[in-house]
Design a protein around this motif. Structure first.
Motif, PDB file in Angstrom:
ATOM      1  N   MET A  68       8.838  34.010  31.866  1.00  0.00           N
ATOM      2  CA  MET A  68       7.687  34.843  31.508  1.00  0.00           C
ATOM      3  C   MET A  68       6.429  34.335  32.198  1.00  0.00           C
ATOM      4  O   MET A  68       6.041  33.177  32.015  1.00  0.00           O
ATOM      5  N   LYS A  69       5.855  35.184  33.016  1.00  0.00           N
ATOM      6  CA  LYS A  69       4.629  34.785  33.706  1.00  0.00           C
ATOM      7  C   LYS A  69       3.442  34.941  32.753  1.00  0.00           C
ATOM      8  O   LYS A  69       3.482  35.725  31.819  1.00  0.00           O
ATOM      9  N   LEU A  70       2.371  34.223  33.064  1.00  0.00           N
ATOM     10  CA  LEU A  70       1.205  34.307  32.191  1.00  0.00           C
ATOM     11  C   LEU A  70       0.500  35.653  32.307  1.00  0.00           C
ATOM     12  O   LEU A  70      -0.208  36.065  31.398  1.00  0.00           O
TER      13      LEU A  70
ATOM     14  N   LEU B 108       1.196  40.994  26.447  1.00  0.00           N
ATOM     15  CA  LEU B 108       2.137  41.129  25.339  1.00  0.00           C
ATOM     16  C   LEU B 108       1.456  40.997  23.982  1.00  0.00           C
ATOM     17  O   LEU B 108       0.616  40.126  23.768  1.00  0.00           O
ATOM     18  N   THR B 109       1.861  41.908  23.063  1.00  0.00           N
ATOM     19  CA  THR B 109       1.362  41.763  21.695  1.00  0.00           C
ATOM     20  C   THR B 109       2.532  41.910  20.736  1.00  0.00           C
ATOM     21  O   THR B 109       3.592  42.399  21.120  1.00  0.00           O
TER      22      THR B 109
ATOM     23  N   GLU C 177      -3.804  26.602  28.959  1.00  0.00           N
ATOM     24  CA  GLU C 177      -3.922  25.297  28.309  1.00  0.00           C
ATOM     25  C   GLU C 177      -2.654  24.967  27.531  1.00  0.00           C
ATOM     26  O   GLU C 177      -2.154  23.851  27.579  1.00  0.00           O
ATOM     27  N   GLU C 178      -2.118  25.977  26.822  1.00  0.00           N
ATOM     28  CA  GLU C 178      -0.920  25.769  26.006  1.00  0.00           C
ATOM     29  C   GLU C 178       0.272  25.346  26.841  1.00  0.00           C
ATOM     30  O   GLU C 178       1.141  24.629  26.360  1.00  0.00           O
ATOM     31  N   VAL C 179       0.332  25.808  28.107  1.00  0.00           N
ATOM     32  CA  VAL C 179       1.467  25.407  28.938  1.00  0.00           C
ATOM     33  C   VAL C 179       1.130  24.227  29.840  1.00  0.00           C
ATOM     34  O   VAL C 179       1.932  23.810  30.657  1.00  0.00           O
TER      35      VAL C 179
ATOM     36  N   VAL D 127       2.959  30.277  37.453  1.00  0.00           N
ATOM     37  CA  VAL D 127       3.393  29.471  36.316  1.00  0.00           C
ATOM     38  C   VAL D 127       4.263  30.345  35.419  1.00  0.00           C
ATOM     39  O   VAL D 127       3.865  31.431  35.015  1.00  0.00           O
ATOM     40  N   GLU D 128       5.492  29.856  35.137  1.00  0.00           N
ATOM     41  CA  GLU D 128       6.411  30.637  34.296  1.00  0.00           C
ATOM     42  C   GLU D 128       6.919  29.817  33.126  1.00  0.00           C
ATOM     43  O   GLU D 128       7.305  28.658  33.316  1.00  0.00           O
ATOM     44  N   VAL D 129       6.959  30.444  31.958  1.00  0.00           N
ATOM     45  CA  VAL D 129       7.540  29.755  30.810  1.00  0.00           C
ATOM     46  C   VAL D 129       9.015  30.124  30.763  1.00  0.00           C
ATOM     47  O   VAL D 129       9.365  31.297  30.687  1.00  0.00           O
ATOM     48  N   LEU D 130       9.890  29.103  30.871  1.00  0.00           N
ATOM     49  CA  LEU D 130      11.329  29.380  30.878  1.00  0.00           C
ATOM     50  C   LEU D 130      11.937  29.306  29.485  1.00  0.00           C
ATOM     51  O   LEU D 130      12.791  30.099  29.122  1.00  0.00           O
TER      52      LEU D 130
END
Lengths: 123, 221
Positions: free
Chosen positions: A1-3, A9-10, A58-60, A91-94
């Motif tokens: 998921m990209k930032l 997203l909601t 910041e969270e990631v 930046v991607e969250v895996l």
């Protein structure tokens, strides 16, 4: 998921009024190289919720030197656009989860894909 | 099969009529393995795909289709009948290849197809920017199904129509494209106010802006 996607997203759970921004809890993050298109980045900036983007970065752990406030005249500031490009598209969250700020409901992220499927009583 | 899908994606993108040379942010509903999305990437657009099938996107031990194919778009696992989980005004356009018909079947007793269709269309409408289009490719089972889909889309605010490719073909390839335009920009109050401002700047004489500006008139006007 990209930032970039995360910024849009909601939580669409029935009854939730403030399901944005979803709080990111990331256990695995990946940074890849994506072709820089200043025109695209420039066009996307007005659509973004800037504070949510800063919070997410910041969270990631990839806030780096991204300004907390949008710079005026950003269209011509290549250095700034590159920073935004990096945070939005590279930046991607895996692995991890997204948490609704109102209800606390968690949407898991697995292999880069957030699971937004709702239960029967949430739809 | 893959070729047909590819052609349909090309046609859908064509119908979206996006401005030339502008990379856009698009939504692919029912993106599956990312086949249609690839086309969007090829044209230089950035896209998000949503699909209900984990087998296609895959978050399980089963071989990944979309992930294996190294799809560029960002994928989301979701049920279109539950609504689009995006902020208003997110996307510049939307395509959907052979996915809409799934909403017409009631898979569970609690599912009401018209309600799910309406939930889908209304949330999609809101997630599109003003003037953005959504193009759906479908194979309707019958005219009732088509009417059901159209009715819910209109109720949600979409305007537009249908394009039927190869209407005279007797072969199974009866592919219908629905081309729905969201949010007509002209004649809204904002547009009227803007136009009046423009004319004032040009030095013309313009009536003052009041609560009556842009108000619906009686038919005799």
């Amino acid at each position: 998921m990209k930032l970039l996607t995360h910024n849009m997203l909601t939580s669409h759970v029935k009854g939730v009024t403030k399901g944005y921004p979803l709080l990111i809890k990331a256990t695995e993050v990946k940074v890849s190289e994506v072709e820089f298109n200043p025109q695209f980045v420039s066009r996307m900036i007005p659509k973004l919720e800037w504070s949510a983007l800063v919070q997410a970065a910041e969270e990631v752990g990839h806030l780096n030197d991204l300004p907390t406030e949008l710079l005026p005249d950003y269209e011509n500031n290549e250095e700034f656009l590159r920073k935004v490009h990096r945070v939005l598209l590279e930046v991607e969250v895996l692995e991890g989860s997204l948490r609704c700020p109102e209800s606390g409901r968690e949407f898991p992220i697995s292999r880069g894909i957030p699971n937004m499927l709702l239960n029967e009583d949430e739809a | 099969m893959i070729e047909i899908q590819s052609q349909m994606s090309e046609r859908a993108l064509e119908l979206l009529s996006l401005p030339e040379g502008h990379p856009c942010f698009l939504l692919d509903v029912g993106c599956g393995s990312g086949l249609s999305g690839d086309h969007l990437t090829e044209e230089g657009h950035c896209w998000v795909g949503i699909d209900i099938s984990t087998a296609m996107l895959v978050i399980s031990p089963v071989p990944d289709v979309a992930l294996d194919r190294e799809v560029e778009g960002d994928l989301v696992l979701g049920d279109m009948g539950q609504g689009m989980p995006f902020r208003p005004g997110t996307f510049d356009g939307c395509i959907s290849i052979s996915a809409l018909q799934w909403l017409c079947n009631a898979d569970k007793k609690t599912h009401s197809p018209p309600k799910r269709l309406y939930t889908f269309f209304s949330t999609l409408y809101s997630s599109l920017t003003r003037g953005a289009r959504a193009v759906f490719q479908i194979y309707p089972e019958n005219s009732e199904q088509l009417e059901l889909i159209t009715a819910q889309a209109m109720k949600a605010g979409f305007t537009g129509g249908m394009v039927v490719d190869y209407p005279n073909s007797t072969k199974a390839k009866k592919s219908r494209f629905k081309n729905m335009k969201g949010k007509s920009v002209k004649k809204t109050r904002d547009w009227i106010l803007e136009k009046k401002e423009r004319r004032r700047r040009q030095g013309r004489e313009v009536r003052a802006d009041t609560k009556y500006t842009g108000r619906q008139r009686k038919p005799r006007f």
